[in-house]
Design a protein around this motif. Sequence first.
Motif, PDB file in Angstrom:
ATOM      1  N   ALA A  82     -45.623 -43.056 -29.893  1.00 40.35           N
ATOM      2  CA  ALA A  82     -45.318 -41.620 -29.836  1.00 40.35           C
ATOM      3  C   ALA A  82     -44.184 -41.259 -30.800  1.00 40.35           C
ATOM      4  CB  ALA A  82     -44.936 -41.229 -28.405  1.00 40.35           C
ATOM      5  N   VAL A  83     -43.173 -42.115 -30.881  1.00 41.48           N
ATOM      6  CA  VAL A  83     -42.063 -41.869 -31.810  1.00 41.48           C
ATOM      7  C   VAL A  83     -42.566 -41.914 -33.254  1.00 41.48           C
ATOM      8  CG1 VAL A  83     -39.873 -42.778 -32.686  1.00 41.48           C
ATOM      9  CG2 VAL A  83     -40.294 -42.680 -30.225  1.00 41.48           C
ATOM     10  N   ALA A  84     -43.481 -42.835 -33.539  1.00 43.21           N
ATOM     11  CA  ALA A  84     -44.049 -42.922 -34.888  1.00 43.21           C
ATOM     12  C   ALA A  84     -44.835 -41.655 -35.233  1.00 43.21           C
ATOM     13  CB  ALA A  84     -44.949 -44.148 -35.001  1.00 43.21           C
ATOM     14  N   ILE A  85     -45.570 -41.128 -34.266  1.00 42.60           N
ATOM     15  CA  ILE A  85     -46.299 -39.868 -34.470  1.00 42.60           C
ATOM     16  C   ILE A  85     -45.314 -38.748 -34.798  1.00 42.60           C
ATOM     17  CG2 ILE A  85     -47.583 -38.039 -33.289  1.00 42.60           C
ATOM     18  CD1 ILE A  85     -49.425 -40.201 -33.968  1.00 42.60           C
ATOM     19  N   GLY A  86     -44.196 -38.728 -34.064  1.00 42.01           N
ATOM     20  CA  GLY A  86     -43.182 -37.700 -34.331  1.00 42.01           C
ATOM     21  C   GLY A  86     -42.593 -37.825 -35.727  1.00 42.01           C
ATOM     22  N   LYS A  87     -42.410 -39.050 -36.186  1.00 41.03           N
ATOM     23  CA  LYS A  87     -41.833 -39.273 -37.506  1.00 41.03           C
ATOM     24  C   LYS A  87     -42.772 -38.799 -38.620  1.00 41.03           C
ATOM     25  CE  LYS A  87     -39.602 -42.828 -40.331  1.00 41.03           C
ATOM     26  NZ  LYS A  87     -38.381 -42.023 -40.489  1.00 41.03           N
ATOM     27  N   SER A  88     -44.072 -38.840 -38.358  1.00 43.52           N
ATOM     28  CA  SER A  88     -45.039 -38.418 -39.377  1.00 43.52           C
ATOM     29  C   SER A  88     -44.994 -36.919 -39.620  1.00 43.52           C
ATOM     30  CB  SER A  88     -46.452 -38.819 -38.947  1.00 43.52           C
ATOM     31  OG  SER A  88     -46.915 -37.987 -37.892  1.00 43.52           O
ATOM     32  N   GLY A  89     -44.497 -36.152 -38.638  1.00 40.96           N
ATOM     33  CA  GLY A  89     -44.429 -34.709 -38.790  1.00 40.96           C
ATOM     34  C   GLY A  89     -45.661 -33.986 -38.295  1.00 40.96           C
ATOM     35  N   LEU A  90     -46.705 -34.721 -37.873  1.00 39.48           N
ATOM     36  CA  LEU A  90     -47.951 -34.091 -37.441  1.00 39.48           C
ATOM     37  C   LEU A  90     -47.739 -33.192 -36.226  1.00 39.48           C
ATOM     38  CD1 LEU A  90     -51.028 -33.792 -37.577  1.00 39.48           C
ATOM     39  CD2 LEU A  90     -51.205 -35.822 -36.115  1.00 39.48           C
TER      40      LEU A  90
ATOM     41  N   ILE B  43     -49.739 -37.785 -23.085  1.00 32.46           N
ATOM     42  CA  ILE B  43     -48.580 -36.937 -22.792  1.00 32.46           C
ATOM     43  C   ILE B  43     -47.401 -37.184 -23.733  1.00 32.46           C
ATOM     44  CG2 ILE B  43     -46.847 -36.331 -21.043  1.00 32.46           C
ATOM     45  CD1 ILE B  43     -49.013 -36.633 -18.931  1.00 32.46           C
ATOM     46  N   PRO B  44     -46.949 -38.425 -23.927  1.00 30.05           N
ATOM     47  CA  PRO B  44     -45.817 -38.629 -24.849  1.00 30.05           C
ATOM     48  C   PRO B  44     -46.160 -38.341 -26.302  1.00 30.05           C
ATOM     49  CG  PRO B  44     -46.682 -40.729 -24.114  1.00 30.05           C
ATOM     50  CD  PRO B  44     -47.347 -39.684 -23.276  1.00 30.05           C
ATOM     51  N   LEU B  45     -47.447 -38.222 -26.628  1.00 29.71           N
ATOM     52  CA  LEU B  45     -47.846 -37.888 -27.990  1.00 29.71           C
ATOM     53  C   LEU B  45     -47.848 -36.385 -28.224  1.00 29.71           C
ATOM     54  CD1 LEU B  45     -50.930 -40.273 -28.387  1.00 29.71           C
ATOM     55  CD2 LEU B  45     -48.545 -40.760 -28.892  1.00 29.71           C
ATOM     56  N   VAL B  46     -48.274 -35.631 -27.213  1.00 32.06           N
ATOM     57  CA  VAL B  46     -48.518 -34.194 -27.375  1.00 32.06           C
ATOM     58  C   VAL B  46     -47.363 -33.330 -26.885  1.00 32.06           C
ATOM     59  CG1 VAL B  46     -50.029 -32.286 -26.685  1.00 32.06           C
ATOM     60  CG2 VAL B  46     -51.013 -34.517 -27.235  1.00 32.06           C
ATOM     61  N   VAL B  47     -46.770 -33.690 -25.742  1.00 39.60           N
ATOM     62  CA  VAL B  47     -45.822 -32.781 -25.083  1.00 39.60           C
ATOM     63  C   VAL B  47     -44.447 -32.705 -25.760  1.00 39.60           C
ATOM     64  CG1 VAL B  47     -44.590 -32.306 -22.925  1.00 39.60           C
ATOM     65  CG2 VAL B  47     -47.004 -32.944 -22.871  1.00 39.60           C
TER      66      VAL B  47
ATOM     67  N   LEU C  44     -45.154 -38.977 -12.841  1.00 36.39           N
ATOM     68  CA  LEU C  44     -44.327 -39.703 -13.810  1.00 36.39           C
ATOM     69  C   LEU C  44     -44.737 -39.381 -15.241  1.00 36.39           C
ATOM     70  CD1 LEU C  44     -44.192 -43.162 -12.016  1.00 36.39           C
ATOM     71  CD2 LEU C  44     -42.236 -41.672 -12.463  1.00 36.39           C
ATOM     72  N   GLY C  45     -46.049 -39.234 -15.472  1.00 37.70           N
ATOM     73  CA  GLY C  45     -46.534 -38.915 -16.811  1.00 37.70           C
ATOM     74  C   GLY C  45     -45.982 -37.594 -17.332  1.00 37.70           C
ATOM     75  N   PRO C  46     -46.168 -36.494 -16.580  1.00 34.35           N
ATOM     76  CA  PRO C  46     -45.594 -35.223 -17.014  1.00 34.35           C
ATOM     77  C   PRO C  46     -44.091 -35.285 -17.230  1.00 34.35           C
ATOM     78  CG  PRO C  46     -47.236 -34.828 -15.333  1.00 34.35           C
ATOM     79  CD  PRO C  46     -47.075 -36.313 -15.424  1.00 34.35           C
ATOM     80  N   THR C  47     -43.374 -35.983 -16.360  1.00 32.37           N
ATOM     81  CA  THR C  47     -41.925 -36.103 -16.525  1.00 32.37           C
ATOM     82  C   THR C  47     -41.579 -36.833 -17.813  1.00 32.37           C
ATOM     83  OG1 THR C  47     -41.502 -36.086 -14.133  1.00 32.37           O
ATOM     84  CG2 THR C  47     -39.802 -37.045 -15.527  1.00 32.37           C
ATOM     85  N   ALA C  48     -42.334 -37.878 -18.141  1.00 30.38           N
ATOM     86  CA  ALA C  48     -42.054 -38.654 -19.351  1.00 30.38           C
ATOM     87  C   ALA C  48     -42.119 -37.778 -20.593  1.00 30.38           C
ATOM     88  CB  ALA C  48     -43.044 -39.805 -19.473  1.00 30.38           C
ATOM     89  N   GLY C  49     -43.031 -36.811 -20.602  1.00 29.74           N
ATOM     90  CA  GLY C  49     -43.133 -35.916 -21.752  1.00 29.74           C
ATOM     91  C   GLY C  49     -42.140 -34.780 -21.709  1.00 29.74           C
ATOM     92  N   LEU C  50     -41.992 -34.164 -20.554  1.00 30.40           N
ATOM     93  CA  LEU C  50     -41.155 -32.970 -20.429  1.00 30.40           C
ATOM     94  C   LEU C  50     -39.662 -33.283 -20.398  1.00 30.40           C
ATOM     95  CD1 LEU C  50     -43.356 -31.112 -17.782  1.00 30.40           C
ATOM     96  CD2 LEU C  50     -43.029 -30.441 -20.167  1.00 30.40           C
ATOM     97  N   ASN C  51     -39.304 -34.527 -20.079  1.00 32.61           N
ATOM     98  CA  ASN C  51     -37.891 -34.893 -20.004  1.00 32.61           C
ATOM     99  C   ASN C  51     -37.426 -35.654 -21.235  1.00 32.61           C
ATOM    100  OD1 ASN C  51     -35.387 -34.938 -18.520  1.00 32.61           O
ATOM    101  ND2 ASN C  51     -35.739 -37.116 -18.139  1.00 32.61           N
ATOM    102  N   ALA C  52     -38.139 -35.528 -22.336  1.00 30.70           N
ATOM    103  CA  ALA C  52     -37.757 -36.246 -23.564  1.00 30.70           C
ATOM    104  C   ALA C  52     -36.362 -35.855 -24.032  1.00 30.70           C
ATOM    105  CB  ALA C  52     -38.775 -35.967 -24.665  1.00 30.70           C
ATOM    106  N   ASP C  53     -35.939 -34.638 -23.697  1.00 31.63           N
ATOM    107  CA  ASP C  53     -34.601 -34.175 -24.101  1.00 31.63           C
ATOM    108  C   ASP C  53     -33.617 -34.166 -22.940  1.00 31.63           C
ATOM    109  OD1 ASP C  53     -35.738 -32.156 -22.640  1.00 31.63           O
ATOM    110  OD2 ASP C  53     -35.172 -30.543 -23.991  1.00 31.63           O
ATOM    111  N   GLY C  54     -34.012 -34.727 -21.795  1.00 34.04           N
ATOM    112  CA  GLY C  54     -33.112 -34.814 -20.649  1.00 34.04           C
ATOM    113  C   GLY C  54     -32.931 -33.529 -19.870  1.00 34.04           C
TER     114      GLY C  54
END
Length: 440
Positions: free
Chosen positions: A68-76, A126-130, A399-409
């Motif tokens: 997921a972090v790699a996807i974010g780095k690509s800018g997509l 979720i960690p890829l999209v949210v 847990l899945g939704p939290t993992a995506g929505l809490n990326a910024d704490g």
Amino acid sequence: MNAVVAAVLIMLVLSLARIHVVVALIVGAVSGGLIAGMSLNDTIDAFNNGLGGGAKVALSYAVLGAFAVAIGKSGLANLLAEKILAKVGRSEDHTAVKSVRFMIIAILVAIALSSQNILPIHIAFIPLVVPPLLYVMAKLKMDRRMVACALTFGLITPYMFIPIGFGGIYLNEILMAKISANGGDVEGLSVMKAMALPALGMLCGLLVAIFITYRGERNYNLSAITRVEKVNTTYKPMTLVMALAAIVVTFVVQLWLGSMILGALAGFLLFNLSGVVKWKEADDLFTEGMKMLAMIGFIMIAASGFAEVMRETGEITTLVQSSVDIIGANKALAALLMLLVGLMITLGIGSSFSTIPIIAALYVPMALEMGFSSMAIIALVGTAGALGDAGSPASDSTLGPTAGLNADGQHNHIWDSVVPTFLHFNLPLLGFGWVAAMVL
């Protein structure tokens, strides 16, 4: 008090008091074992023996976090977020803002629904999209509790209603098989018809969350989001193409080999080989990604230990049997108590798929003796198993939704995912499931 009930209540109370879920699960498991009369050593041994059950899932999510972090780095993903922001532009038109809000919710629900059958990847999306959409959501002042409800709805409803993908496992391989094995006659019956009313209850809960409870605005710290997401505004065609290719490779490998771990690893390696992620950066980026989903992994491991202690106590069967003794000949009370016991068990162990085998052995003979129809038994046992998946601190549906929505704490697992999903889905599911058991 029944040891299972006591353990679940202790775990829930500690979680609501903002004690970390892992600690709450450990304390709840030890308390339940001691209340059941097990020695401390036996309780700890049972907990330790159960830990391995969550290790595969934990490792899967850790590797997925790196991808997921790699996807974010690509800018997509950031490009997608910018396209959505462009729909609003600089206008303060509330109608435009609302339309984009609903568009985001509709997209997330559609992806979540598809993740259970069309492309059975469960919470892997979720960690890829949210996380890349958090900035957009914050700009639109969307309440993340609404998003959590939308994601949880999409993760649960398909498997409890549509017999394809995960639904094929839950409805056909577990629910119908266990009912048949315990004396029920399910030959030629439509499981979708039996579970239609409970599924309608889930839909009602989602609509209440979107249009009533969480329709208002909620403010989030934009700078906290940008620090985490490290927004990349430079998009190179090649990196975007490689990002899409990596996503496709990940899904294909996962479906081909049946391994989320190998799928995410294949996608991450493609990023390395293509140069989107430089070799000297790969180690730090992989570590950063694993940290992102570390919490969900540890909770799943602890939940497996908790579930094993509950099984070792032997009091899950006692809990079900005690409800039988209370019921007498009252069908309405029988249906309600069976649903409540299912809710309690799933809240504790966090898995609807594991609850059905536990309750079916006693529920099916009892329901047949009390005159419930075969369709009513399917609805009753199926709903009893699904109850508690939403709203369980240890369920991957929260847990899945939290993992995506809490990326910024800025999204609390208990108060922003667990409590909202419990209220909006378990209550209507309980009501609609009871009605289904009484009218079918």
